[in-house]
Design an enzyme around this catalytic site. Structure first.
Site, PDB file in Angstrom:
ATOM      1  N   ASP A  51      -5.647  -5.535 -11.369  1.00  0.00           N
ATOM      2  CA  ASP A  51      -5.296  -4.444 -10.666  1.00  0.00           C
ATOM      3  C   ASP A  51      -3.743  -5.346 -10.136  1.00  0.00           C
ATOM      4  O   ASP A  51      -3.768  -6.830 -10.542  1.00  0.00           O
ATOM      5  CB  ASP A  51      -5.951  -4.472  -9.772  1.00  0.00           C
ATOM      6  CG  ASP A  51      -7.102  -3.336  -9.558  1.00  0.00           C
ATOM      7  OD1 ASP A  51      -6.767  -1.904 -10.279  1.00  0.00           O
ATOM      8  OD2 ASP A  51      -8.146  -3.321  -9.662  1.00  0.00           O
ATOM      9  N   PHE A  88      -7.600   8.634   2.544  1.00  0.00           N
ATOM     10  CA  PHE A  88      -6.739   7.733   1.340  1.00  0.00           C
ATOM     11  C   PHE A  88      -7.671   8.442   0.019  1.00  0.00           C
ATOM     12  O   PHE A  88      -8.937   7.844   0.560  1.00  0.00           O
ATOM     13  CB  PHE A  88      -6.345   6.882   1.342  1.00  0.00           C
ATOM     14  CG  PHE A  88      -6.142   6.188   0.195  1.00  0.00           C
ATOM     15  CD1 PHE A  88      -4.264   6.894  -0.436  1.00  0.00           C
ATOM     16  CD2 PHE A  88      -6.198   5.719  -0.454  1.00  0.00           C
ATOM     17  CE1 PHE A  88      -3.803   6.290  -1.179  1.00  0.00           C
ATOM     18  CE2 PHE A  88      -5.709   5.398  -2.291  1.00  0.00           C
ATOM     19  CZ  PHE A  88      -4.511   5.930  -2.444  1.00  0.00           C
ATOM     20  N   ASP A 139     -13.790  -4.209  -7.243  1.00  0.00           N
ATOM     21  CA  ASP A 139     -14.097  -4.338  -6.157  1.00  0.00           C
ATOM     22  C   ASP A 139     -15.047  -3.136  -5.579  1.00  0.00           C
ATOM     23  O   ASP A 139     -15.567  -3.047  -4.884  1.00  0.00           O
ATOM     24  CB  ASP A 139     -13.787  -4.664  -4.666  1.00  0.00           C
ATOM     25  CG  ASP A 139     -11.757  -4.701  -4.886  1.00  0.00           C
ATOM     26  OD1 ASP A 139     -12.273  -3.050  -5.641  1.00  0.00           O
ATOM     27  OD2 ASP A 139     -11.243  -5.075  -3.561  1.00  0.00           O
TER      28      ASP A 139
END
Length: 430
Positions: free
Chosen positions: A48, A118, A263
Site C-alpha cells: 500500500d 467513506f 489491515d
C-alpha cells in the site's frame, strides 16, 4: 550409516526454529511455518502507498476554489463533509479550515444531518443536511469519483478544477474535490511525503529479484509521481479490493509467489489469496485471521524484513545442504572405499587413490562416524545464526554456495577424519 545425510537431517529443525525466532524478535508472529519458507521465495511484493511507501499522514495544505467560489465557502463545505471523517486526512481538513478562516466545528445531529461514510467503492464521504430550509448534499472525495457523482446529477466538472487536480497530481499530492449538490466548490491539496531511504530499500529488493508493486486509491497521475519518486517497479492506481484480488491471482497464474500487507476487512480476501499475507495487529479481526503472519508493531514496511529473513532461512538451508552432501561424499565414500582397497590388498587399480592412508578399514569407518557426529554439533551455531544474506541473483548465489560450502564440504572431512584416525590409533582404540 555413513552414507545417510545425517548432517542436514539433524540441522533442518534448528534452521526452521531459528527462522521463526528471528521473526519473533522482529515482533512478527507466524501462524504457519510454511509461510516463513514461502517468504524466501517471494518474487512479487504488493505494498500500500499510504503508511508504507509514504509517511501516511497526508495533511490538507491548501484550498483551491473553483471559479465563482470563495476559498472560505470551499473551506466551509469541506469542513462539513469532514466532520464525521475520522481519518488523519479528514481531521486535517477540519484543522486547516479553522486555521485559515477560523471556521469552528459545529454540532450536527439527526434528523438535520445524515453523514455518508467513506468506502473503498464510492471513494467519497460527506453529509446530507437541511440548512436554512434547503436540502444540501455535500461530498468530498477522489476527483474521478466526484466527477461521476456530479455528472450523475446532471452537473459538470469545470475545466479549471480539472486543471487544478492535474497540477496537484503532478506534484505528487492527492487531490480531493468538494461539491455541494451539482455545484463544484473546488479542490483540496493533500500532501504526503515519501519515507526516507525507501528508494534504497526497493533497490535492494530489485537486486534480490523481487518486483515491487505500489497499490493506491489515488488517481494515475499522483500514483505515477509517487512511484517514480519511491522507485517501485509498477503501480496500481484507483485500486479497489477486487482489483487487488485480480492482480494477485494474475501474478500467481504467471508462476509468481506474492506477498502483501493489509489491515482492513476489505484486505482480508487479498491477504488470504497471497502466498505471504502480513496482517497488522491494529487491523481488523478478519484481516488477522486471513493473513498467515501478524505484525505486532503494525509497521507495513516490515514486510521487507520478513522477506529478507525468509531468504536467509532458505540460503542457510541450501548452504548447509550443499555442505552436507559434499561432506557425505568425502567423509563416507572416498576414505572408506580407498582405505579398504589400499590396506586390504596393497595393490589394485584404485589403491593409488588412497590419499588418506588411514590405519585400517575399521578405523576409516569409525573415524567417519565420529566426524559426522562432531560436524553436526559444530554447525548448530551456524544453523541458528543463519548464513549472512547478500542480495544477488540465483546464478551468483549458486556459484557462491558451490565454492564455499560445496568445496569446503569436500575438503574439510579429509583433515578431520585423518586427525580422528591418528587419535584413535595413538590411544590404541582400534
Amino acid at each position: 550409516m555413513c552414507l545417510i545425510p545425517t548432517t542436514i537431517g539433524g540441522l533442518v529443525s534448528a534452521i526452521g526454529i531459528s527462522g521463526i525466532d528471528r521473526l519473533t524478535r522482529q515482533n512478527v508472529l507466524a501462524t504457519s511455518g510454511r509461510a516463513v519458507e514461502a517468504a524466501g521465495d517471494v518474487d512479487v511484493l504488493l505494498l500500500d502507498k499510504t503508511g508504507t511507501i509514504t509517511l501516511g499522514n497526508r495533511q490538507a495544505s491548501e484550498f483551491i476554489a473553483a471559479p465563482g467560489v470563495t476559498n472560505r465557502d470551499l473551506a466551509e463545505a469541506a469542513q462539513l463533509a469532514s466532520l464525521a471523517d475520522e481519518t488523519p486526512e479528514g481531521r486535517s481538513v477540519v484543522v486547516l479550515a479553522k486555521q485559515l478562516f477560523d471556521i469552528r466545528g459545529r454540532y450536527l445531529t439527526e434528523p438535520h444531518a445524515t453523514f455518508v461514510p467513506f468506502t473503498a467503492e464510492t471513494r467519497m464521504s460527506g453529509v446530507d443536511l437541511i440548512s436554512q430550509g434547503a436540502n444540501r448534499a455535500i461530498r468530498k472525495g477522489a476527483a474521478e469519483a466526484v466527477k461521476r457523482y456530479v455528472e450523475s446529477l446532471g452537473g459538470k466538472m469545470p475545466p479549471e478544477v480539472s486543471r487544478d487536480v492535474d497540477h496537484i497530481s503532478s506534484q505528487g499530492g492527492t487531490p480531493l474535490v468538494v461539491v455541494d449538490g451539482t455545484r463544484v466548490m473546488g479542490s483540496i491539496f493533500l500532501k504526503d511525503i515519501v519515507k526516507g531511504g525507501i528508494r534504497e530499500r526497493f533497490l535492494k529488493l530489485r537486486e534480490m529479484g523481487i518486483r515491487t508493486v505500489m497499490i493506491t486509491g489515488d488517481n494515475p497521475r499522483t500514483a505515477a509521481a509517487i512511484a517514480a519518486e519511491a522507485g517501485v517497479d509498477d503501480f496500481m492506481a484507483e485500486a479497489t479490493p477486487e482489483d487487488k484480488m485480480r492482480r494477485i491471482k494474475a501474478e500467481q497464474a504467471a508462476g509468481h509467489l506474492v506477498a502483501m500487507t493489509g489491515d482492513g476487512t476489505n484486505d482480508a480476501p487479498a491477504l488470504a489469496q497471497a502466498d505471504v499475507g502480513v496482517a497488522m495487529n491494529t487491523g481488523t479481526q478478519a484481516a488477522r485471521e486471513a493473513g498467515n503472519m501478524v505484525d505486532l508493531d503494525s509497521d507495513p514496511t516490515k514486510l521487507i524484513d520478513i522477506i529478507e529473513i525468509g531468504k536467509q532461512l532458505l540460503m542457510t538451508r541450501g548452504s548447509l545442504t550443499t555442505f552436507s552432501l559434499a561432506n557425505d561424499v568425502a567423509k563416507s565414500i572416498l576414505p572408506a572405499i580407498f582405505a579398504g582397497i589400499g590396506v586390504a590388498t596393497g595393490k589394485g587399480p584404485l589403491a593409488k587413490l588412497d590419499i588418506m592412508h588411514l590405519h585400517s578399514p575399521q578405523s576409516a569407518i569409525l573415524s567417519a562416524v565420529i566426524f559426522n557426529a562432531l560436524i553436526i554439533v559444530a554447525l548448530i551455531p551456524l544453523a541458528l545464526k543463519g548464513v549472512a544474506y547478500r542480495p544477488m541473483n540465483a546464478a551468483a548465489m549458486l556459484r557462491r554456495n558451490l565454492l564455499i560450502y560445496g568445496l569446503g564440504g569436500i575438503i574439510l572431512p579429509f583433515p578431520g577424519i585423518k586427525w580422528i584416525d591418528l587419535t584413535l590409533a595413538a590411544l590404541h582404540l582400534i
